[in-house]
Design an enzyme around this catalytic site. Sequence first.
Site, PDB file in Angstrom:
ATOM      1  N   GLY A 135      23.263 -12.309  33.011  1.00  0.00           N
ATOM      2  CA  GLY A 135      22.936 -10.991  32.184  1.00  0.00           C
ATOM      3  C   GLY A 135      24.561  -9.987  31.994  1.00  0.00           C
ATOM      4  O   GLY A 135      24.528  -9.952  32.649  1.00  0.00           O
ATOM      5  N   HIS A 181      16.638  -6.466  35.665  1.00  0.00           N
ATOM      6  CA  HIS A 181      18.287  -5.531  36.564  1.00  0.00           C
ATOM      7  C   HIS A 181      18.657  -4.907  35.382  1.00  0.00           C
ATOM      8  O   HIS A 181      19.362  -4.294  35.605  1.00  0.00           O
ATOM      9  CB  HIS A 181      18.263  -7.202  36.998  1.00  0.00           C
TER      10      HIS A 181
END
Length: 167
Positions: A45, A135
């Site tokens: 990510g 996150h």
Amino acid sequence: MILDILTYPNPELYKISKPVEKFDKSLHSLLNNMAETMYEANGIGLAAPQVGHKLRVFVIDIAIDEEDENKLYEFINPKISQSSGTLTFEEGCLSVPGLSEEVKRKEKIQVDYFDRFGKPQILETEGLLAVAIQHENDHLDGVLFIDRLSPIRRRMVKKKLSKAITL
Ligand code: CO
């Protein structure tokens, strides 16, 4: 194009990102460059503020093994609208190289967001993808995973990081 990834303790990582207003070519090239940068860095990510753009945008691809089918997710102006349960997962971050720590997150989430064309989307998910979304979403609010640790653990980690940076 590969972008430079900002690392802790760069103060830019602690700023709040702004919503995307124009779903135009420059957004598309940012998204393309972010995906390329994430893959090149072997991350799962990457959020726009990590590459110096304070926009509410992140990309995720949780396919870790080569056999896994790649699925690139692009989230623009995301909002976690529902969540339930908790799970603990060992997280790392491209902006905090060389460190991984267990973080407690929601197990299941619903995220409302826009795709690159400005079309509203809803995703219900759980497990690793839900963890990754939480996150990355934190990055948009200037929060790093090390800020989610218990105060004692956080102090230890920050001491370790400041030593690593001094060297
Ligand atoms: Co991160």
